[in-house]
Write an enzyme that holds these catalytic residues in place. Structure first.
Site, PDB file in Angstrom:
ATOM      1  N   HIS A  56       0.846  -1.209   0.000  1.00  5.88           N
ATOM      2  CA  HIS A  56       0.000   0.000   0.000  1.00  5.88           C
ATOM      3  C   HIS A  56       0.868   1.240   0.000  1.00  5.88           C
ATOM      4  O   HIS A  56       2.077   1.170   0.175  1.00  5.88           O
ATOM      5  CB  HIS A  56      -0.999  -0.028   1.159  1.00  5.88           C
ATOM      6  CG  HIS A  56      -0.412   0.064   2.531  1.00  5.88           C
ATOM      7  ND1 HIS A  56       0.414  -0.906   3.067  1.00  5.88           N
ATOM      8  CD2 HIS A  56      -0.522   1.021   3.502  1.00  5.88           C
ATOM      9  CE1 HIS A  56       0.757  -0.557   4.298  1.00  5.88           C
ATOM     10  NE2 HIS A  56       0.218   0.608   4.578  1.00  5.88           N
ATOM     11  N   HIS A  58       1.349   3.945   1.910  1.00  7.37           N
ATOM     12  CA  HIS A  58       1.874   4.706   3.051  1.00  7.37           C
ATOM     13  C   HIS A  58       3.396   4.820   3.012  1.00  7.37           C
ATOM     14  O   HIS A  58       4.090   3.875   2.658  1.00  7.37           O
ATOM     15  CB  HIS A  58       1.433   4.063   4.375  1.00  7.37           C
ATOM     16  CG  HIS A  58      -0.012   4.323   4.688  1.00  7.37           C
ATOM     17  ND1 HIS A  58      -0.734   3.565   5.587  1.00  7.37           N
ATOM     18  CD2 HIS A  58      -0.864   5.275   4.223  1.00  7.37           C
ATOM     19  CE1 HIS A  58      -1.974   4.039   5.658  1.00  7.37           C
ATOM     20  NE2 HIS A  58      -2.073   5.068   4.835  1.00  7.37           N
ATOM     21  N   ASP A  60       5.662   4.719   5.249  1.00  6.26           N
ATOM     22  CA  ASP A  60       6.485   3.768   6.005  1.00  6.26           C
ATOM     23  C   ASP A  60       6.555   2.402   5.311  1.00  6.26           C
ATOM     24  O   ASP A  60       7.124   1.450   5.842  1.00  6.26           O
ATOM     25  CB  ASP A  60       5.983   3.622   7.451  1.00  6.26           C
ATOM     26  CG  ASP A  60       4.589   3.032   7.548  1.00  6.26           C
ATOM     27  OD1 ASP A  60       3.692   3.489   6.818  1.00  6.26           O
ATOM     28  OD2 ASP A  60       4.401   2.098   8.353  1.00  6.26           O
ATOM     29  N   HIS A  61       5.992   2.313   4.097  1.00  7.92           N
ATOM     30  CA  HIS A  61       6.096   1.086   3.297  1.00  7.92           C
ATOM     31  C   HIS A  61       6.728   1.354   1.930  1.00  7.92           C
ATOM     32  O   HIS A  61       6.990   0.425   1.173  1.00  7.92           O
ATOM     33  CB  HIS A  61       4.708   0.440   3.122  1.00  7.92           C
ATOM     34  CG  HIS A  61       4.130   0.001   4.430  1.00  7.92           C
ATOM     35  ND1 HIS A  61       4.092  -1.311   4.845  1.00  7.92           N
ATOM     36  CD2 HIS A  61       3.630   0.729   5.458  1.00  7.92           C
ATOM     37  CE1 HIS A  61       3.574  -1.370   6.061  1.00  7.92           C
ATOM     38  NE2 HIS A  61       3.283  -0.140   6.460  1.00  7.92           N
ATOM     39  N   HIS A 114      -7.520  -0.616   5.352  1.00  9.51           N
ATOM     40  CA  HIS A 114      -6.473   0.250   5.921  1.00  9.51           C
ATOM     41  C   HIS A 114      -6.215   1.388   4.929  1.00  9.51           C
ATOM     42  O   HIS A 114      -6.276   2.557   5.272  1.00  9.51           O
ATOM     43  CB  HIS A 114      -5.227  -0.585   6.159  1.00  9.51           C
ATOM     44  CG  HIS A 114      -4.048   0.192   6.661  1.00  9.51           C
ATOM     45  ND1 HIS A 114      -4.013   0.776   7.906  1.00  9.51           N
ATOM     46  CD2 HIS A 114      -2.850   0.490   6.083  1.00  9.51           C
ATOM     47  CE1 HIS A 114      -2.846   1.390   8.066  1.00  9.51           C
ATOM     48  NE2 HIS A 114      -2.123   1.239   6.974  1.00  9.51           N
ATOM     49  N   ASP A 133      -0.364  -3.939   6.170  1.00  9.89           N
ATOM     50  CA  ASP A 133      -1.026  -3.417   7.373  1.00  9.89           C
ATOM     51  C   ASP A 133      -2.491  -3.826   7.431  1.00  9.89           C
ATOM     52  O   ASP A 133      -3.322  -3.121   8.017  1.00  9.89           O
ATOM     53  CB  ASP A 133      -0.917  -1.876   7.428  1.00  9.89           C
ATOM     54  CG  ASP A 133       0.489  -1.413   7.759  1.00  9.89           C
ATOM     55  OD1 ASP A 133       1.363  -2.260   8.011  1.00  9.89           O
ATOM     56  OD2 ASP A 133       0.711  -0.180   7.756  1.00  9.89           O
ATOM     57  N   HIS A 171       4.220  -4.526  10.781  1.00 12.38           N
ATOM     58  CA  HIS A 171       4.666  -3.910  12.035  1.00 12.38           C
ATOM     59  C   HIS A 171       4.780  -4.911  13.178  1.00 12.38           C
ATOM     60  O   HIS A 171       4.006  -5.870  13.256  1.00 12.38           O
ATOM     61  CB  HIS A 171       3.689  -2.812  12.475  1.00 12.38           C
ATOM     62  CG  HIS A 171       3.655  -1.639  11.551  1.00 12.38           C
ATOM     63  ND1 HIS A 171       4.444  -0.532  11.720  1.00 12.38           N
ATOM     64  CD2 HIS A 171       2.936  -1.413  10.424  1.00 12.38           C
ATOM     65  CE1 HIS A 171       4.207   0.344  10.745  1.00 12.38           C
ATOM     66  NE2 HIS A 171       3.289  -0.175   9.938  1.00 12.38           N
TER      67      HIS A 171
HETATM   68 FE    FE Z   1       2.526   0.792   8.162  1.00 17.04          FE
HETATM   69 ZN    ZN Z   2       0.040   1.647   6.563  1.00 18.74          ZN
END
Ligand code: FE
Ligand code: ZN
Length: 255
Positions: A56, A58, A60-61, A114, A133, A171
């Protein structure tokens, strides 16, 4: 030949994971939270990065994609429905389509909720799933772009995978998830057993994943929203499962 995986930490609590095909040498990074730890993992394993599979959009990915691609000229495969929000994408995929990492054959599942276009990658021959996530061990992602019904349906898809499927999530949230889960199902024996296992792993500074779908089904309250006892205990007996799920998710947000 069976696939190999290499798991490592990224950022503060993200997981990075490499999926390696020993037959062809192909290696995929599942998401790319940041470049440096992925590079370190490649050095450590001696594997060559050929692919990045993105779950996805985001940051942090995805933040490491540009640097990794510049260095390794790897192919970037991302969810079609949010590809315009991700830089450096080569291929886009959606439910039912196939991804290849060397000779390893993966299947794409749409798992929205998400984010609206979130996907998961399943490698059935190796009983592996990369779920980003959507599903966490003893938890699930926050419902940010979708709605609870959508997220519940996504979790049902993952719950439907064979019990011995090992899943990798985005995570390390398991300990906090367990504290919450115990407030929802204080008498769940599978949860108590998982809590003990996780306490040992964390005490040894070890990751708590991968977990199996079979074990998760028994202990993760977010996969148990259609359990009638659980629904009753939340005062939602007879309600549709997605409403029970929505209530559990809401309680977790406030926990
Ligand atoms: Fe994440
Ligand atoms: Zn995420």
């Amino acid at each position: 030949m069976p696939a190999q995986t290499y798991l490592f930490g990224c950022l503060s609590d993200n997981f990075g994971v490499l999926l390696h095909d020993p037959e062809t040498g192909a290696t995929a990074s599942i998401d790319a939270p940041e470049a440096e730890p992925v590079e370190a993992a490649l050095k450590k394993t001696g594997w060559r990065l050929t692919d990045i599979l993105v779950t996805h959009h985001h940051g942090d990915h995805t933040a490491g994609i540009g640097e990794l691609k510049a260095h390794h000229h790897c192919r970037v495969t991302a969810p079609r429905r949010e590809a315009q929000r991700i830089a450096h994408v080569d291929e886009t995929v959606a439910e039912g389509e196939t991804v290849k990492v060397g000779s390893l054959q993966g299947r794409v599942l749409d798992t929205p909720g998400h984010t609206a276009g979130h996907i998961s990658f399943v490698f059935p021959a190796d009983r592996l799933a990369f779920v980003g996530d959507t599903l966490f061990s003893i938890g699930c992602g926050r419902v940010i772009e979708g709605d609870p019904q959508m997220m519940w349906n996504s979790l049902l898809k993952l719950r439907g995978l064979p019990d011995d499927t090992r899943f990798y999530c985005g995570h390390e949230y398991t300990e906090a998830n367990i504290r919450f889960a115990k407030s929802i199902e204080p008498n769940n024996k599978a949860l108590a057993a998982r809590a003990e296992e996780v306490a040992k792993l964390r005490a040894a500074s070890k990751p708590t994943i991968p977990a199996t779908i079979g074990a998760e089904k028994a202990a993760n309250p977010f996969l148990r929203a259609d359990n009638s006892e659980l629904a009753k205990s939340l005062g939602l007996g007879g309600q549709p499962a997605w409403k029970v799920f929505a209530e559990i998710r809401e309680r977790k947000n406030r926990f």
